[in-house]
Motif scaffolding. Structure first.
Motif, PDB file in Angstrom:
ATOM      1  N   ARG A 117       0.663  -1.046  -0.078  1.00 58.32           N
ATOM      2  CA  ARG A 117      -0.100  -0.053  -0.102  1.00 58.32           C
ATOM      3  C   ARG A 117       0.813   1.200  -0.216  1.00 58.32           C
ATOM      4  O   ARG A 117       0.511   2.109  -0.945  1.00 58.32           O
ATOM      5  CB  ARG A 117      -1.085  -0.069   1.088  1.00 58.32           C
ATOM      6  CG  ARG A 117      -1.815   1.236   1.403  1.00 58.32           C
ATOM      7  CD  ARG A 117      -2.646   1.177   2.679  1.00 58.32           C
ATOM      8  NE  ARG A 117      -2.063   0.857   3.777  1.00 58.32           N
ATOM      9  CZ  ARG A 117      -1.244   1.752   4.548  1.00 58.32           C
ATOM     10  NH1 ARG A 117      -1.402   3.273   3.997  1.00 58.32           N
ATOM     11  NH2 ARG A 117      -0.677   1.566   5.680  1.00 58.32           N
ATOM     12  N   LEU A 118       1.898   1.340   0.915  1.00 57.58           N
ATOM     13  CA  LEU A 118       2.669   2.460   0.936  1.00 57.58           C
ATOM     14  C   LEU A 118       3.427   2.668  -0.607  1.00 57.58           C
ATOM     15  O   LEU A 118       3.664   3.700  -1.018  1.00 57.58           O
ATOM     16  CB  LEU A 118       3.948   2.169   1.752  1.00 57.58           C
ATOM     17  CG  LEU A 118       3.332   2.333   3.304  1.00 57.58           C
ATOM     18  CD1 LEU A 118       4.730   1.695   4.167  1.00 57.58           C
ATOM     19  CD2 LEU A 118       3.098   3.633   3.736  1.00 57.58           C
ATOM     20  N   CYS A 119       3.800   1.759  -1.279  1.00 55.99           N
ATOM     21  CA  CYS A 119       4.439   1.911  -2.582  1.00 55.99           C
ATOM     22  C   CYS A 119       3.352   2.240  -3.638  1.00 55.99           C
ATOM     23  O   CYS A 119       3.655   3.354  -4.350  1.00 55.99           O
ATOM     24  CB  CYS A 119       4.989   0.495  -3.021  1.00 55.99           C
ATOM     25  SG  CYS A 119       5.847   0.538  -4.554  1.00 55.99           S
ATOM     26  N   GLN A 120       2.149   1.906  -3.610  1.00 57.85           N
ATOM     27  CA  GLN A 120       1.239   2.297  -4.591  1.00 57.85           C
ATOM     28  C   GLN A 120       0.800   3.717  -4.022  1.00 57.85           C
ATOM     29  O   GLN A 120       0.652   4.686  -5.043  1.00 57.85           O
ATOM     30  CB  GLN A 120      -0.228   1.374  -4.001  1.00 57.85           C
ATOM     31  CG  GLN A 120      -0.330  -0.004  -4.774  1.00 57.85           C
ATOM     32  CD  GLN A 120      -1.511  -0.609  -4.241  1.00 57.85           C
ATOM     33  OE1 GLN A 120      -1.799  -0.975  -3.162  1.00 57.85           O
ATOM     34  NE2 GLN A 120      -2.547  -0.717  -5.073  1.00 57.85           N
ATOM     35  N   GLU A 121       0.818   3.997  -2.662  1.00 56.18           N
ATOM     36  CA  GLU A 121       0.399   5.498  -2.526  1.00 56.18           C
ATOM     37  C   GLU A 121       1.531   6.424  -2.984  1.00 56.18           C
ATOM     38  O   GLU A 121       1.314   7.591  -3.438  1.00 56.18           O
ATOM     39  CB  GLU A 121      -0.062   5.706  -1.005  1.00 56.18           C
ATOM     40  CG  GLU A 121      -1.177   4.894  -0.748  1.00 56.18           C
ATOM     41  CD  GLU A 121      -1.626   5.014   0.683  1.00 56.18           C
ATOM     42  OE1 GLU A 121      -0.928   5.502   1.385  1.00 56.18           O
ATOM     43  OE2 GLU A 121      -2.704   4.513   1.131  1.00 56.18           O
ATOM     44  N   LEU A 122       2.844   6.208  -2.820  1.00 57.83           N
ATOM     45  CA  LEU A 122       3.950   6.995  -3.261  1.00 57.83           C
ATOM     46  C   LEU A 122       3.799   7.099  -4.855  1.00 57.83           C
ATOM     47  O   LEU A 122       4.119   8.165  -5.258  1.00 57.83           O
ATOM     48  CB  LEU A 122       5.324   6.222  -2.717  1.00 57.83           C
ATOM     49  CG  LEU A 122       5.588   6.661  -1.339  1.00 57.83           C
ATOM     50  CD1 LEU A 122       6.674   5.618  -0.938  1.00 57.83           C
ATOM     51  CD2 LEU A 122       5.883   7.859  -1.094  1.00 57.83           C
ATOM     52  N   ARG A 128       1.371   7.242  -6.690  1.00 58.76           N
ATOM     53  CA  ARG A 128       0.335   8.086  -6.987  1.00 58.76           C
ATOM     54  C   ARG A 128       0.559   9.575  -6.905  1.00 58.76           C
ATOM     55  O   ARG A 128      -0.128  10.495  -7.364  1.00 58.76           O
ATOM     56  CB  ARG A 128      -1.047   7.552  -6.396  1.00 58.76           C
ATOM     57  CG  ARG A 128      -1.447   6.155  -6.698  1.00 58.76           C
ATOM     58  CD  ARG A 128      -2.562   5.755  -5.972  1.00 58.76           C
ATOM     59  NE  ARG A 128      -3.114   4.397  -6.400  1.00 58.76           N
ATOM     60  CZ  ARG A 128      -3.586   3.359  -5.433  1.00 58.76           C
ATOM     61  NH1 ARG A 128      -3.824   3.636  -3.932  1.00 58.76           N
ATOM     62  NH2 ARG A 128      -3.917   2.275  -5.802  1.00 58.76           N
ATOM     63  N   ILE A 129       1.589   9.815  -6.042  1.00 63.67           N
ATOM     64  CA  ILE A 129       1.940  11.316  -5.718  1.00 63.67           C
ATOM     65  C   ILE A 129       2.908  11.463  -6.865  1.00 63.67           C
ATOM     66  O   ILE A 129       4.113  10.876  -6.955  1.00 63.67           O
ATOM     67  CB  ILE A 129       2.776  11.327  -4.826  1.00 63.67           C
ATOM     68  CG1 ILE A 129       1.585  10.959  -3.610  1.00 63.67           C
ATOM     69  CG2 ILE A 129       3.171  12.826  -4.260  1.00 63.67           C
ATOM     70  CD1 ILE A 129       2.292  10.980  -2.108  1.00 63.67           C
ATOM     71  N   ASP A 130       2.428  12.248  -7.707  1.00 65.09           N
ATOM     72  CA  ASP A 130       3.547  12.392  -9.127  1.00 65.09           C
ATOM     73  C   ASP A 130       4.577  13.290  -8.659  1.00 65.09           C
ATOM     74  O   ASP A 130       4.389  14.637  -8.313  1.00 65.09           O
ATOM     75  CB  ASP A 130       2.584  13.027 -10.325  1.00 65.09           C
ATOM     76  CG  ASP A 130       3.347  13.420 -11.594  1.00 65.09           C
ATOM     77  OD1 ASP A 130       4.605  13.241 -11.669  1.00 65.09           O
ATOM     78  OD2 ASP A 130       3.043  14.014 -12.464  1.00 65.09           O
ATOM     79  N   PHE A 144       0.816   6.625 -13.042  1.00 65.26           N
ATOM     80  CA  PHE A 144       0.746   7.301 -11.675  1.00 65.26           C
ATOM     81  C   PHE A 144      -0.501   6.656 -11.242  1.00 65.26           C
ATOM     82  O   PHE A 144      -0.993   7.175 -10.123  1.00 65.26           O
ATOM     83  CB  PHE A 144       0.790   8.791 -12.001  1.00 65.26           C
ATOM     84  CG  PHE A 144       1.974   9.011 -12.377  1.00 65.26           C
ATOM     85  CD1 PHE A 144       3.223   9.252 -11.489  1.00 65.26           C
ATOM     86  CD2 PHE A 144       2.048   9.448 -13.853  1.00 65.26           C
ATOM     87  CE1 PHE A 144       4.510   9.771 -12.158  1.00 65.26           C
ATOM     88  CE2 PHE A 144       3.363  10.127 -14.346  1.00 65.26           C
ATOM     89  CZ  PHE A 144       4.366  10.462 -13.474  1.00 65.26           C
ATOM     90  N   GLY A 145      -0.822   5.510 -11.595  1.00 63.97           N
ATOM     91  CA  GLY A 145      -2.008   4.793 -11.044  1.00 63.97           C
ATOM     92  C   GLY A 145      -1.771   3.932  -9.744  1.00 63.97           C
ATOM     93  O   GLY A 145      -2.429   3.319  -9.088  1.00 63.97           O
ATOM     94  N   GLY A 146      -0.501   3.424  -9.714  1.00 63.34           N
ATOM     95  CA  GLY A 146      -0.068   2.295  -8.416  1.00 63.34           C
ATOM     96  C   GLY A 146      -1.100   1.097  -8.599  1.00 63.34           C
ATOM     97  O   GLY A 146      -1.260   0.655  -7.704  1.00 63.34           O
ATOM     98  N   GLU A 147      -1.306   0.686  -9.753  1.00 66.31           N
ATOM     99  CA  GLU A 147      -2.208  -0.333  -9.905  1.00 66.31           C
ATOM    100  C   GLU A 147      -1.415  -1.816  -9.370  1.00 66.31           C
ATOM    101  O   GLU A 147      -0.415  -1.794  -9.680  1.00 66.31           O
ATOM    102  CB  GLU A 147      -2.980  -0.717 -11.313  1.00 66.31           C
ATOM    103  CG  GLU A 147      -3.471   0.548 -11.650  1.00 66.31           C
ATOM    104  CD  GLU A 147      -4.189   0.335 -13.300  1.00 66.31           C
ATOM    105  OE1 GLU A 147      -4.806  -0.758 -13.427  1.00 66.31           O
ATOM    106  OE2 GLU A 147      -4.168   1.223 -13.836  1.00 66.31           O
TER     107      GLU A 147
END
Length: 436
Positions: free
Chosen positions: A13-18, A20-22, A99-102
């Protein structure tokens, strides 16, 4: 009582959220900057009782630094560093939103998935879990999440080292990118490449000057011609093989793992065994020069007074003088050079307690692990932190599937990191901090 999440629970989750921050870094201040990601990281660190500092070197260009107090007073401190910026990505070129972190096909997709928001997430996840559980490291840790690494670190690590060296007081060793990742070898075993060296950087601007004139006339003093000839000489030049101690150690161990003899007279033959990674390792056998930009004139029938080009040069540890002597000889007297960016090469001995801690952490999680030192063909923030006297290694551990072109993920399209690799990485980092 609520069950606290583990690092393995949090890291994806942390990787995904990072992601998503362009934090795209085009090489100037026109991008979104790292401020949003820095504030996110600071918040996650503050949640577990730390007091991080967000330091802005330029509007929107921000880094985060925090110290985690260790149990054993008086010991040298260890730096864990990762950069927050990423290279730009064009959405239309990607299979999935960069930048979706899918999560798809067992991987987290997006710009920064391997370069290097994966490691940022692993550091955050491990430190958060350890502090929630009251497990402090043996020695002080300094965590640095930096801006601007993708453009040389001028507004990130270099700025921190110059303006705030006190934040790194006592740090004698450091780990960051690019290392600790696996390469599958025969026998279903994995070599884990730990960076112990990296090439120096010489991004050069070349300038040729001539006499302006009409394009219809005979004109021997042509800046474009002089520059083009010099650029061609640089681009076609092949430097001799110069095998440094780190590259030799890697090739010897790689040949042993593949069951083939190592021939020091023909080290390039060893690269045929290691697949796509050969591109990156092959570039560490010699200095390199690659022309990347050309610019001259403003109209087809006007001979310009000046022509410029840019060249990406990389030199091995110990061979900087030889590199520049060759460049100047190839350029000749009619072309001048100056630097767009210049930084030194690094190499440290692959030995000592920190190396043993990295190797033990890997083999504890993967009994078939074969840790090996290697030289990175690119550059990292380690160049800046080494100025403070630190021994720097690349150690962002990932166990990777055999068919993933890991080196192709760096700055490539469809960048992605395996979910299982992230979870493996936090287990290894946790064990490493127990030993470091």
């Amino acid at each position: 009582m609520a069950v606290q999440p583990t690092a393995e629970d949090e890291v994806v989750r942390l990787c995904q959220e990072l992601i998503r921050i362009d934090t795209s870094n085009p090489g100037d201040h026109s991008g979104p900057g790292e401020r949003g990601a820095a504030e996110y990281v600071a918040e996650k660190l503050a949640e577990v009782g730390l007091e991080p500092r967000v330091l802005e070197s330029h509007p929107k260009r921000a880094s985060v630094v925090v110290r985690v107090e260790g149990e054993e007073a008086g010991r040298d401190a260890l730096l864990l560093h990762g950069h927050l910026d990423v290279v730009p990505a064009q959405k239309e070129d990607w299979t999935r939103d960069p930048f979706g972190g899918e999560i798809a096909d067992g991987c987290v997709w997006g710009r920064g998935a391997v370069d290097m928001k994966d490691m940022d997430a692993m550091i955050l996840a491990v430190v958060r879990q350890r502090l929630r559980e009251g497990r402090r490291p043996k020695r002080d840790l300094v965590l640095a999440f930096t801006a601007d690494e993708e453009a040389g670190g001028v507004w990130g690590a270099q700025w921190l080292v110059k303006e705030h060296p006190e934040l790194f007081e006592g740090c004698t060793e450091a780990i960051g990118e690019v290392g600790g990742f696996s390469l599958t070898v025969p026998g279903d075993r994995r070599m884990y490449l730990i960076e112990a060296a990296e090439k120096g950087i010489a991004w050069m601007r070349l300038t040729a000057k001539g006499t302006a004139g009409h394009g219809s006339m005979v004109h021997p003093d042509n800046a474009v011609t002089a520059l083009a000839e010099a650029v061609a000489r640089l681009g076609r030049h092949e430097f001799p093989i110069r095998m440094t101690k780190t590259v030799r150690a890697f090739l010897e161990r790689a040949c042993q793992a593949y069951g083939v003899p190592f021939d020091p007279e023909r080290p390039e033959k060893s690269l045929e065994q290691i697949g796509p990674l050969a591109r990156m390792i092959g570039a560490t056998l010699r200095n390199t020069l690659n022309p990347t930009r050309l610019d001259a004139g403003y109209k087809t029938n006007v001979i310009p007074q000046k022509a410029t080009a840019e060249v990406d040069g990389r030199f091995l540890p110990g061979y900087e003088d030889e590199f520049f002597a060759t460049v100047d000889e190839l350029l000749g007297p009619d072309v001048e050079r100056d630097f767009v960016y210049h930084d030194r090469a690094l190499e440290t001995d692959y030995e000592g307690a920190l190396v043993q801690a990295m190797e033990d952490a890997l083999t504890s999680e993967d009994p078939g692990a074969l840790p090996v030192p290697y030289c990175l063909s690119g550059g990292t923030d380690a160049k800046a932190f080494a100025r403070l006297g630190m021994r720097c290694f690349g150690f962002a551990p990932l166990r990777l599937p055999p068919d993933l072109d890991f080196s192709g993920m760096f700055h490539g399209v469809d960048e992605r990191v395996p979910v299982d690799g992230l979870r493996f990485g936090v287990r290894v980092l946790d064990r490493f901090l127990d030993r470091a």
